[in-house]
Structure formats: structure tokens, C-alpha cells
Design a protein around this motif. Structure first.
Motif, PDB file in Angstrom:
ATOM      1  N   THR A 267       0.797  -1.117   0.049  1.00 17.47           N
ATOM      2  CA  THR A 267      -0.006  -0.271  -0.177  1.00 17.47           C
ATOM      3  C   THR A 267       0.756   1.149   0.080  1.00 17.47           C
ATOM      4  O   THR A 267       2.038   1.289   0.710  1.00 17.47           O
ATOM      5  CB  THR A 267      -0.844  -0.163   1.371  1.00 17.47           C
TER       6      THR A 267
ATOM      7  N   ALA B 145      -6.840  -5.770  -6.756  1.00 13.96           N
ATOM      8  CA  ALA B 145      -5.425  -5.152  -6.581  1.00 13.96           C
ATOM      9  C   ALA B 145      -4.445  -6.136  -6.969  1.00 13.96           C
ATOM     10  O   ALA B 145      -3.269  -5.911  -7.477  1.00 13.96           O
ATOM     11  CB  ALA B 145      -5.039  -4.901  -5.248  1.00 13.96           C
TER      12      ALA B 145
ATOM     13  N   TRP C 227     -11.358  -6.134  -3.104  1.00 21.79           N
ATOM     14  CA  TRP C 227     -10.100  -5.129  -3.122  1.00 21.79           C
ATOM     15  C   TRP C 227      -8.982  -5.729  -3.552  1.00 21.79           C
ATOM     16  O   TRP C 227      -8.229  -5.587  -4.473  1.00 21.79           O
ATOM     17  CB  TRP C 227     -10.036  -4.227  -2.108  1.00 21.79           C
TER      18      TRP C 227
ATOM     19  N   GLU D  27     -10.851   3.439  -1.131  1.00 19.15           N
ATOM     20  CA  GLU D  27     -11.277   2.284  -1.976  1.00 19.15           C
ATOM     21  C   GLU D  27     -11.673   1.070  -0.867  1.00 19.15           C
ATOM     22  O   GLU D  27     -11.840   0.069  -1.265  1.00 19.15           O
ATOM     23  CB  GLU D  27     -10.116   1.836  -2.755  1.00 19.15           C
ATOM     24  N   LEU D  28     -11.185   1.226   0.342  1.00 23.67           N
ATOM     25  CA  LEU D  28     -11.347   0.255   1.299  1.00 23.67           C
ATOM     26  C   LEU D  28     -12.602   0.268   2.092  1.00 23.67           C
ATOM     27  O   LEU D  28     -13.397   1.547   2.326  1.00 23.67           O
ATOM     28  CB  LEU D  28     -10.188   0.195   2.276  1.00 23.67           C
TER      29      LEU D  28
END
Length: 125
Positions: A14, A123, A119, A69-70
Motif C-alpha cells: 500500500t 489489486a 479489493w 477504496e477500502l
């Protein structure tokens, strides 16, 4: 996740915009940067001066992932390991500015888990 060497979940690196907040023993922590994230946990950076509160086994309540986005549902986590801190102040201990903390997620509601799984899947696709 029994140790940081034997991980079961795919982890996603991240960037600086990813952080968590949580409560431990009634004390709130905000803006804690995470370096990676999986469905089963994350790795966070802490100021060394606060590391003594985060011994392995400590429970973090109301953990929330902060990034657009989380999912934002609450998570219960435990400290799996701490890197770069020794209570005695020995080399690698309190002289460091930051220490790393591996967190294992213990419980989250189904919508949060599903959103986090989606997610991570996106990703890593």
C-alpha cells in the motif's frame, strides 16, 4: 497468520494514503500508516515511543481501514509481532524512530470481509 514468515493470505503493498485507526485499552490511535494489507491482516508503522503498548497478543478494537477504496466496517485485530522494538532498549529497540507491527484480523462483519476480499482480488489481478 501464525507468523510473518508463514503467511496464508496474499498481501498488497500500500502507498502513503493508506492508514488505520483503532482503540487499545481505551486509548485511541489515528492515522497509523499501513505498508501492506491482506484479508487476514496488515503491517503498520508506529512511532517507537508508543510501541510498548503493542506487545504480541494485544487486542485492537474498532480497527478501521482509512482509504476511499477500502471498506470502513470495524475490525478486531491482534498484534502478531513487532519488529524493531525491544523493551530493554537494546540495539534495534527504542532508539529507532519507527517500529513495524504485524496485525492479524480476528473478526469483521461479512460486508467488510467481502469488500476487502474484492479489493485484494482487484489489486492483485
Amino acid at each position: 497468520m501464525t507468523s510473518h514468515v508463514n503467511r496464508r493470505d496474499i498481501r498488497v503493498a500500500t502507498g502513503p494514503g493508506f492508514a488505520i485507526s483503532f482503540t487499545i485499552k481505551g486509548h485511541g490511535f489515528r492515522g497509523i500508516r499501513i505498508m501492506n494489507l491482506s484479508v487476514g491482516g496488515c503491517f503498520a508503522l508506529l512511532e517507537a515511543r508508543t510501541a510498548r503498548f503493542f506487545l504480541p497478543g494485544a487486542v485492537l478494537e474498532d480497527l478501521v481501514l482509512h482509504h476511499p477504496e477500502l471498506p470502513g466496517g470495524p475490525i478486531v485485530a491482534t498484534v502478531a509481532y513487532v519488529l524493531g522494538y525491544t523493551p530493554s532498549g537494546a540495539p534495534g529497540g527504542e532508539g529507532a524512530d519507527q517500529v513495524g507491527m504485524g496485525l492479524q484480523f480476528l473478526a469483521m462483519d461479512a460486508p467488510t470481509r467481502l469488500a476487502l476480499e474484492a479489493w485484494v482480488g482487484a489489486a492483485t489481478a
